[in-house]
Design an enzyme around this catalytic site. Structure first.
Site, PDB file in Angstrom:
ATOM      1  CG  ASP A 177      -4.886  34.008  66.917  1.00 20.88           C
ATOM      2  OD1 ASP A 177      -5.850  34.427  66.254  1.00 20.88           O
ATOM      3  OD2 ASP A 177      -3.989  33.322  66.435  1.00 20.88           O
ATOM      4  CD  GLU A 400       1.148  39.677  62.457  1.00 17.33           C
ATOM      5  OE1 GLU A 400       2.379  39.700  62.641  1.00 17.33           O
ATOM      6  OE2 GLU A 400       0.440  38.683  62.684  1.00 17.33           O
TER       7      GLU A 400
HETATM    8  C1  2M8 Z   1      -2.790  34.965  63.580  1.00 15.66           C
HETATM    9  O1  2M8 Z   1      -3.191  33.644  63.905  1.00 15.66           O
HETATM   10  C2  2M8 Z   1      -2.340  32.508  63.725  1.00 15.66           C
HETATM   11  C3  2M8 Z   1      -3.147  31.268  64.051  1.00 15.66           C
HETATM   12  O2  2M8 Z   1      -4.228  31.169  63.173  1.00 15.66           O
HETATM   13  C4  2M8 Z   1      -1.097  32.538  64.606  1.00 15.66           C
HETATM   14  O3  2M8 Z   1      -1.051  33.274  65.592  1.00 15.66           O
HETATM   15  O4  2M8 Z   1      -0.167  31.794  64.289  1.00 15.66           O
HETATM   16  C5  2M8 Z   1      -4.029  35.893  63.738  1.00 15.66           C
HETATM   17  O5  2M8 Z   1      -3.682  37.253  63.708  1.00 15.66           O
HETATM   18  C6  2M8 Z   1      -5.074  35.571  62.685  1.00 15.66           C
HETATM   19  O6  2M8 Z   1      -6.105  36.522  62.695  1.00 15.66           O
HETATM   20  C7  2M8 Z   1      -4.458  35.529  61.289  1.00 15.66           C
HETATM   21  O7  2M8 Z   1      -5.433  35.029  60.409  1.00 15.66           O
HETATM   22  C8  2M8 Z   1      -3.188  34.666  61.228  1.00 15.66           C
HETATM   23  C9  2M8 Z   1      -2.454  34.809  59.908  1.00 15.66           C
HETATM   24  O8  2M8 Z   1      -2.253  36.161  59.598  1.00 15.66           O
HETATM   25  O9  2M8 Z   1      -2.282  35.040  62.266  1.00 15.66           O
END
Ligand code: 2M8
Length: 432
Positions: A177, A400
């Site tokens: 992102d 994470e």
């Molecule tokens: C992160 O993305 C979400 C939006 O989709 C967020 O920032 O709220 C990213 O690291 C993405 O790659 C990942 O799929 C998601 C959930 O782990 O978090």
């Protein structure tokens, strides 16, 4: 792994399973407790890859639960919302309004964006490792048409540049992102301030980018998630090398799976060749594959972990593989990081060791690069990537992401893909 015993590995494996069990919500595994309470698209493919080493059924259930959110266009949404948890994440169902769209599934609430199409590769992984061949064959047959629809959607509705690659229409679609690759296309937008706001998470988006994320999502929603709008008007359209490298690898996986479903593998092989040719022609920047901003008509100057995505292709010409490996192993990436692979090249002015996707190392991209090394027979590199990744989770837990210099954990704890891919890496330790 050197210096570690089978007992240590078994204990780490048990810890990984307990994280995955705790993060289970019905048929789905959510990315992490608290922050991400719904089912995310590529997170679930990594979970399926990890659990498929010893639980084919769970891998299949995970993917089927995600694909219950697939739209009639073939689009697989980046979030499938858990019932009764609507307000637990922003932007939630009331922002995406999938229930108002004729192509969205009934009875399941989803977002309107997608994420990297790793699904066919995950199904192939599951097939490859399944002990019960009949159970796995039945799952492949059930999943195959959904995978084909997903690939057809990308080819028909996302080739916004007309050159054979799929464009992402929002940074969230990349899965990376906050990568500095999106800075220039985001800074070029002039968003109208939104009533919606999400409190920034620590280490998350730069000031101003979050408003742009929401504004872009709302523009697309208000077009009725329209493919013609994306082509003609949507102000963010980028051909990302990781997204397309994954798509290519999934086309090759579909070619392997097709005979099991009684289908012709030929079209999937041809699709892979088309994507390879387009990647080489459109995204090769001399040192690596760089993202192409279709609206500005330029390649991003920043080199990130995403630039190595096309190495997942076993057919990538040897001279390009050699170049990519020399960049990856140099002080720009692995050479200067004690805990590789940093998500952005270290010498870039945008590099930040703590900020989400702007420097930290991630288990999922390490796993993808390790898989790329395997397909090119780069055994030493594959071993190193596997060992570094296990060192990270042993030292700091299933976080994470991780500081690439000292390996300290960042972001959520008990993160599902970090746990699941650890299981996959440990399985290889045993098989060696
Ligand atoms: C992160 O993305 C979400 C939006 O989709 C967020 O920032 O709220 C990213 O690291 C993405 O790659 C990942 O799929 C998601 C959930 O782990 O978090």
């Amino acid at each position: 792994m050197e210096g570690r015993s089978a007992v240590d590995d078994a204990a780490l494996g048990r810890e990984a399973w307990s994280v995955l069990d705790a993060n289970r919500a019905g048929a789905a595994t959510v990315p992490a407790p608290g922050l991400y309470p719904h089912q995310w698209n590529w997170d679930s493919t990594f979970v399926a890859i990890g659990v498929s080493r010893c639980d084919t059924r769970r891998a299949g259930t995970e993917l089927l639960s995600l694909l219950a959110g697939q739209w009639r266009t073939g689009m697989v949404p980046h979030i499938v919302f858990q019932q009764g948890r609507a307000d637990a994440y922003f932007p939630g169902p009331s922002v995406w309004c999938s229930q108002n769209h004729p192509d969205a599934p009934t009875g399941v609430l989803t977002s309107g964006l997608t994420q990297p199409p790793l699904h066919a590769l995950a199904v192939w992984w599951m097939w490859r490792h399944a002990k019960d061949r009949e159970e796995a064959r039945a799952l492949v047959r059930e999943l195959y048409p959904m995978l084909v629809a997903q690939h057809d959607y990308l080819a028909a509705s996302r080739d916004l540049g007309g050159g054979g690659l799929a464009a992402i229409v929002h940074p969230w679609e990349s899965g990376m992102d906050d990568s500095p690759v999106w800075d220039a296309p985001l800074d070029a937008l002039t968003p109208v301030p939104q009533a919606y706001r999400r409190e920034p998470f620590p280490d998350h988006p730069l000031n101003g980018h979050h408003d742009r994320y929401v504004w872009l999502a709302l523009r697309y929603r208000d077009s009725g998630y329209d493919a013609a709008y994306l082509r003609e008007e949507h102000p963010f359209a980028v051909e990302d090398p990781m997204f397309n490298g994954i798509w290519l690898a999934s086309c090759q996986a579909l070619a392997e799976l097709a005979p099991l479903a009684g289908a012709d593998p030929g079209p999937h092989r041809e699709a892979a060749e088309r994507i390879r040719a387009a990647l080489l022609e459109r995204l090769w920047a001399g040192d690596a594959f760089h993202a192409l901003d279709l609206r500005a008509g330029r390649l991003s100057p920043v080199c990130t972990v995403g630039c190595f995505g096309p190495m997942l292709d076993p057919g990538l010409p040897a001279d390009r593989v050699a170049k990519l490996v020399s960049v990856l192993e140099s002080a720009r990436f692995m050479g200067a990081a004690g805990y590789p692979v940093p998500s952005c090249e270290i010498r870039a002015s945008q590099f930040d060791r703590s900020r989400y996707w702007r420097g930290p190392s991630w288990v999922n991209t390490n796993w993808l690069l390790r898989q790329a090394a395997v397909v090119h027979g780069l055994t030493g590199l594959a071993r190193l990537l596997g060992a570094c990744t296990l060192r990270l989770v042993r030292q700091s837990g299933f976080r994470e992401c991780f500081d690439p210099f000292d390996g300290s954990g960042r972001g959520s704890r008990d993160f599902s893909w970090s746990a699941a891919l650890t299981l996959d890496l440990l399985a290889d330790n045993v098989e060696k």
